[in-house]
Design a protein around this motif. Sequence first.
Motif, PDB file in Angstrom:
ATOM      1  N   GLY A 102       0.796  -1.230   0.000  1.00 26.88           N
ATOM      2  CA  GLY A 102       0.000   0.000   0.000  1.00 26.88           C
ATOM      3  C   GLY A 102       0.821   1.268   0.000  1.00 26.88           C
ATOM      4  O   GLY A 102       0.273   2.352   0.214  1.00 26.88           O
ATOM      5  N   VAL A 103       2.118   1.186  -0.226  1.00 27.25           N
ATOM      6  CA  VAL A 103       2.983   2.363  -0.278  1.00 27.25           C
ATOM      7  C   VAL A 103       3.391   2.554  -1.735  1.00 27.25           C
ATOM      8  O   VAL A 103       4.165   1.772  -2.275  1.00 27.25           O
ATOM      9  N   TYR A 104       2.842   3.570  -2.360  1.00 31.89           N
ATOM     10  CA  TYR A 104       3.067   3.786  -3.788  1.00 31.89           C
ATOM     11  C   TYR A 104       4.101   4.898  -3.958  1.00 31.89           C
ATOM     12  O   TYR A 104       3.807   6.082  -3.789  1.00 31.89           O
ATOM     13  N   ARG A 105       5.311   4.484  -4.248  1.00 31.51           N
ATOM     14  CA  ARG A 105       6.420   5.420  -4.446  1.00 31.51           C
ATOM     15  C   ARG A 105       7.172   5.037  -5.724  1.00 31.51           C
ATOM     16  O   ARG A 105       7.163   3.868  -6.134  1.00 31.51           O
ATOM     17  N   SER A 106       7.849   6.033  -6.292  1.00 33.13           N
ATOM     18  CA  SER A 106       8.594   5.778  -7.518  1.00 33.13           C
ATOM     19  C   SER A 106       9.982   5.220  -7.190  1.00 33.13           C
ATOM     20  O   SER A 106      10.421   5.205  -6.033  1.00 33.13           O
ATOM     21  N   HIS A 107      10.626   4.766  -8.238  1.00 29.70           N
ATOM     22  CA  HIS A 107      11.965   4.185  -8.099  1.00 29.70           C
ATOM     23  C   HIS A 107      12.955   5.202  -7.527  1.00 29.70           C
ATOM     24  O   HIS A 107      13.715   4.904  -6.601  1.00 29.70           O
ATOM     25  N   MET A 108      12.936   6.435  -8.036  1.00 32.30           N
ATOM     26  CA  MET A 108      13.863   7.457  -7.573  1.00 32.30           C
ATOM     27  C   MET A 108      13.530   7.921  -6.162  1.00 32.30           C
ATOM     28  O   MET A 108      14.427   8.270  -5.387  1.00 32.30           O
ATOM     29  N   GLN A 109      12.253   7.941  -5.779  1.00 32.64           N
ATOM     30  CA  GLN A 109      11.879   8.321  -4.415  1.00 32.64           C
ATOM     31  C   GLN A 109      12.414   7.317  -3.406  1.00 32.64           C
ATOM     32  O   GLN A 109      12.849   7.690  -2.311  1.00 32.64           O
ATOM     33  N   VAL A 110      12.391   6.034  -3.748  1.00 31.60           N
ATOM     34  CA  VAL A 110      12.902   5.008  -2.844  1.00 31.60           C
ATOM     35  C   VAL A 110      14.403   5.189  -2.644  1.00 31.60           C
ATOM     36  O   VAL A 110      14.918   5.161  -1.519  1.00 31.60           O
ATOM     37  N   ILE A 111      15.144   5.399  -3.737  1.00 36.06           N
ATOM     38  CA  ILE A 111      16.596   5.568  -3.633  1.00 36.06           C
ATOM     39  C   ILE A 111      16.933   6.828  -2.837  1.00 36.06           C
ATOM     40  O   ILE A 111      17.799   6.815  -1.960  1.00 36.06           O
ATOM     41  N   SER A 112      16.243   7.930  -3.116  1.00 35.17           N
ATOM     42  CA  SER A 112      16.519   9.190  -2.427  1.00 35.17           C
ATOM     43  C   SER A 112      16.223   9.071  -0.933  1.00 35.17           C
ATOM     44  O   SER A 112      16.984   9.567  -0.096  1.00 35.17           O
ATOM     45  N   LYS A 113      15.119   8.396  -0.579  1.00 35.14           N
ATOM     46  CA  LYS A 113      14.761   8.269   0.838  1.00 35.14           C
ATOM     47  C   LYS A 113      15.755   7.380   1.571  1.00 35.14           C
ATOM     48  O   LYS A 113      16.131   7.674   2.722  1.00 35.14           O
ATOM     49  N   LEU A 114      16.222   6.317   0.943  1.00 32.52           N
ATOM     50  CA  LEU A 114      17.208   5.454   1.591  1.00 32.52           C
ATOM     51  C   LEU A 114      18.520   6.204   1.819  1.00 32.52           C
ATOM     52  O   LEU A 114      19.178   6.035   2.860  1.00 32.52           O
ATOM     53  N   LYS A 115      18.923   7.027   0.863  1.00 33.85           N
ATOM     54  CA  LYS A 115      20.137   7.818   1.046  1.00 33.85           C
ATOM     55  C   LYS A 115      19.979   8.798   2.202  1.00 33.85           C
ATOM     56  O   LYS A 115      20.902   8.978   3.018  1.00 33.85           O
ATOM     57  N   ALA A 116      18.802   9.443   2.291  1.00 38.90           N
ATOM     58  CA  ALA A 116      18.567  10.397   3.387  1.00 38.90           C
ATOM     59  C   ALA A 116      18.553   9.688   4.738  1.00 38.90           C
ATOM     60  O   ALA A 116      19.102  10.188   5.724  1.00 38.90           O
ATOM     61  N   LEU A 117      17.942   8.504   4.804  1.00 41.53           N
ATOM     62  CA  LEU A 117      17.906   7.748   6.059  1.00 41.53           C
ATOM     63  C   LEU A 117      19.305   7.318   6.475  1.00 41.53           C
ATOM     64  O   LEU A 117      19.659   7.370   7.657  1.00 41.53           O
TER      65      LEU A 117
END
Length: 261
Positions: A46-61
């Motif tokens: 149920g979490v709809y995110r794009s490929h680039m959003q996933v990579i960017s969020k992991l880098k920020a975390l």
Amino acid sequence: MHNWQENEIKELLTIRGSEAIRNQITGTVKDSVVYNRMTKLLAERGVYRSHMQVISKLKALRKQYTKYHQQKTRCGSDRVDWPFYEQCHRVFGNASAGNPVKRQRSPTPPPAPSPPPPSPPPPEEVVVGLWDDVDDKEINKHLGPVEAEDDDEYSPSEQLQSINATYTVPSKKKKTTVMEQVSTLVSATVAQLREMDASMQAQEDARLQRLMDHEKEMQNNLMSQLVAMHERISQQNHEKHLELVDRILSRFPSPSAPSGP
């Protein structure tokens, strides 16, 4: 929607920390396939995110985790006031949180200097008087046999020909670079646009000229009609005035001629 909710971040860290995903992360370009798989797994939850959003969020975390981990290590505290620290520690804990300390290599001692080669013994001096008779064998004994010079051994013309044969001057060819091709294409496009603009401007000027000519013709026709109407009205008024004058004069008797003596 750009902001991640807390439950979305937990789902992302859960998938990233799973053994199946963790074993496939290599830190290379091939990880793009793994991130695509993570995006599909998030969509299933149920979490709809794009490929680039996933990579960017992991880098920020990971960056945030590194900051808190260094602060914890420096201060020696057990508790970190960040709700995702434990999950990030399980995901990124194996990697070094800070810059690794590089081991200094011990300097290599310089090689010992090699002993100098033994100097050749000095040649035996031969003292020969100006008027002494010396045999050729004696000269060859001390100086060695003298080889006859071969005139054909060194020929400048042959050396020059061999140099010309082995070395060829490369021809200068103008290489068209990508920037030159782009510049040529842009120049041609600008020239076409200018031609189109000039053509459209000429058509617009011709249309405006036709409209002005038509308007001028209508004005001339209207003025002609107004002049004709004015002349007709003036003629009618003049005729009415004459008729009125005749009617007025007809009411008065005409004067009689004077009688004689």
